[in-house]
Write a protein that holds these residues in place. Structure first.
Motif, PDB file in Angstrom:
ATOM      1  N   ALA A  86       0.829  -1.211   0.000  1.00  0.00           N
ATOM      2  CA  ALA A  86       0.000   0.000   0.000  1.00  0.00           C
ATOM      3  C   ALA A  86       0.863   1.261   0.000  1.00  0.00           C
ATOM      4  O   ALA A  86       0.581   2.221  -0.717  1.00  0.00           O
ATOM      5  CB  ALA A  86      -0.935  -0.005   1.207  1.00  0.00           C
ATOM      6  N   ARG A  87       1.920   1.254   0.775  1.00  0.00           N
ATOM      7  CA  ARG A  87       2.826   2.416   0.823  1.00  0.00           C
ATOM      8  C   ARG A  87       3.506   2.645  -0.526  1.00  0.00           C
ATOM      9  O   ARG A  87       3.714   3.774  -0.934  1.00  0.00           O
ATOM     10  CB  ARG A  87       3.870   2.243   1.907  1.00  0.00           C
ATOM     11  N   GLU A  88       3.856   1.579  -1.209  1.00  0.00           N
ATOM     12  CA  GLU A  88       4.557   1.692  -2.490  1.00  0.00           C
ATOM     13  C   GLU A  88       3.707   2.358  -3.572  1.00  0.00           C
ATOM     14  O   GLU A  88       4.247   2.893  -4.526  1.00  0.00           O
ATOM     15  CB  GLU A  88       5.037   0.317  -2.965  1.00  0.00           C
ATOM     16  N   VAL A  89       2.380   2.334  -3.412  1.00  0.00           N
ATOM     17  CA  VAL A  89       1.509   2.953  -4.418  1.00  0.00           C
ATOM     18  C   VAL A  89       0.774   4.181  -3.886  1.00  0.00           C
ATOM     19  O   VAL A  89      -0.203   4.613  -4.481  1.00  0.00           O
ATOM     20  CB  VAL A  89       0.520   1.937  -5.032  1.00  0.00           C
ATOM     21  N   GLY A  90       1.239   4.730  -2.759  1.00  0.00           N
ATOM     22  CA  GLY A  90       0.717   6.025  -2.354  1.00  0.00           C
ATOM     23  C   GLY A  90       0.100   6.167  -0.983  1.00  0.00           C
ATOM     24  O   GLY A  90      -0.212   7.286  -0.566  1.00  0.00           O
ATOM     25  N   LYS A 132      -6.003   2.258  -7.021  1.00  0.00           N
ATOM     26  CA  LYS A 132      -4.683   1.655  -7.199  1.00  0.00           C
ATOM     27  C   LYS A 132      -4.217   0.976  -5.901  1.00  0.00           C
ATOM     28  O   LYS A 132      -3.668  -0.121  -5.918  1.00  0.00           O
ATOM     29  CB  LYS A 132      -3.684   2.728  -7.630  1.00  0.00           C
ATOM     30  N   ILE A 133      -4.467   1.637  -4.770  1.00  0.00           N
ATOM     31  CA  ILE A 133      -4.050   1.087  -3.473  1.00  0.00           C
ATOM     32  C   ILE A 133      -4.830  -0.186  -3.157  1.00  0.00           C
ATOM     33  O   ILE A 133      -4.242  -1.202  -2.769  1.00  0.00           O
ATOM     34  CB  ILE A 133      -4.209   2.137  -2.354  1.00  0.00           C
ATOM     35  N   ILE A 134      -6.130  -0.165  -3.339  1.00  0.00           N
ATOM     36  CA  ILE A 134      -6.927  -1.347  -2.996  1.00  0.00           C
ATOM     37  C   ILE A 134      -6.575  -2.534  -3.898  1.00  0.00           C
ATOM     38  O   ILE A 134      -6.548  -3.680  -3.459  1.00  0.00           O
ATOM     39  CB  ILE A 134      -8.446  -1.028  -3.000  1.00  0.00           C
ATOM     40  N   GLU A 135      -6.289  -2.274  -5.157  1.00  0.00           N
ATOM     41  CA  GLU A 135      -5.883  -3.357  -6.059  1.00  0.00           C
ATOM     42  C   GLU A 135      -4.531  -3.939  -5.651  1.00  0.00           C
ATOM     43  O   GLU A 135      -4.336  -5.154  -5.692  1.00  0.00           O
ATOM     44  CB  GLU A 135      -5.837  -2.854  -7.497  1.00  0.00           C
ATOM     45  N   GLU A 136      -3.606  -3.078  -5.253  1.00  0.00           N
ATOM     46  CA  GLU A 136      -2.279  -3.556  -4.841  1.00  0.00           C
ATOM     47  C   GLU A 136      -2.360  -4.332  -3.528  1.00  0.00           C
ATOM     48  O   GLU A 136      -1.669  -5.333  -3.342  1.00  0.00           O
ATOM     49  CB  GLU A 136      -1.312  -2.380  -4.724  1.00  0.00           C
ATOM     50  N   VAL A 137      -3.203  -3.885  -2.624  1.00  0.00           N
ATOM     51  CA  VAL A 137      -3.423  -4.596  -1.359  1.00  0.00           C
ATOM     52  C   VAL A 137      -3.965  -5.995  -1.636  1.00  0.00           C
ATOM     53  O   VAL A 137      -3.499  -6.985  -1.061  1.00  0.00           O
ATOM     54  CB  VAL A 137      -4.386  -3.785  -0.456  1.00  0.00           C
ATOM     55  N   ILE A 156       0.505  14.022  -0.246  1.00  0.00           N
ATOM     56  CA  ILE A 156      -0.612  13.502  -1.026  1.00  0.00           C
ATOM     57  C   ILE A 156      -0.726  14.262  -2.352  1.00  0.00           C
ATOM     58  O   ILE A 156      -0.917  13.666  -3.407  1.00  0.00           O
ATOM     59  CB  ILE A 156      -1.924  13.605  -0.219  1.00  0.00           C
ATOM     60  N   THR A 157      -0.590  15.584  -2.300  1.00  0.00           N
ATOM     61  CA  THR A 157      -0.667  16.399  -3.508  1.00  0.00           C
ATOM     62  C   THR A 157       0.403  16.012  -4.504  1.00  0.00           C
ATOM     63  O   THR A 157       0.146  15.892  -5.711  1.00  0.00           O
ATOM     64  CB  THR A 157      -0.563  17.904  -3.153  1.00  0.00           C
TER      65      THR A 157
END
Length: 116
Positions: free
Chosen positions: A22-26, A70-75, A108-109
């Motif tokens: 999750a950290r790797e994608v934001g 993107k985060i939920i898919e990577e998780v 985040i920005t």
């Protein structure tokens, strides 16, 4: 900014792997609730009244809406949610308002600008 809350229920032995993904994608951070219990379609087995199921963790990610998918898919990929039944689930819900996240707004920005 608009936020989503990603809620992840995962076997405790996969928590670190899911957090890293999750950290790797934001994702900029998470709240972890340890030792949650859950039950799926099949009831869990017991031995002399003790549950034999594995412990689960609940991970809470407050993320900017443009990064949430993107985060939920990577998780899901990191936790093998679709490949291994019972390994975990993830869901996201809309957040109407959030306070206390201004310190993360700059990071985040930058992440959003990179994505767009």
């Amino acid at each position: 900014m608009h936020f989503k809350l990603i809620i992840v229920f995962v076997d405790d032995n996969k928590t670190d792997k899911v957090l890293k993904a999750a950290r790797e994608v934001g994702a900029t951070g998470a709240t972890i609730i340890n030792n949650a219990r859950g039950e799926g379609i099949k009831q869990q087995k017991t031995f002399l009244g003790l549950n034999l199921d594995t412990q689960r963790d609940v991970l809470l990610f407050l993320v900017e809406e443009h990064l949430s998918r993107k985060i939920i898919e990577e998780v899901s990929r990191a936790g093998l949610f679709d490949e291994e039944p019972g390994s975990g689930i993830a869901l996201q819900i809309d957040v109407e308002d959030a306070i206390g996240v201004l310190h993360q707004a700059k990071k985040i920005t930058q992440s959003i600008e990179t994505e767009l």
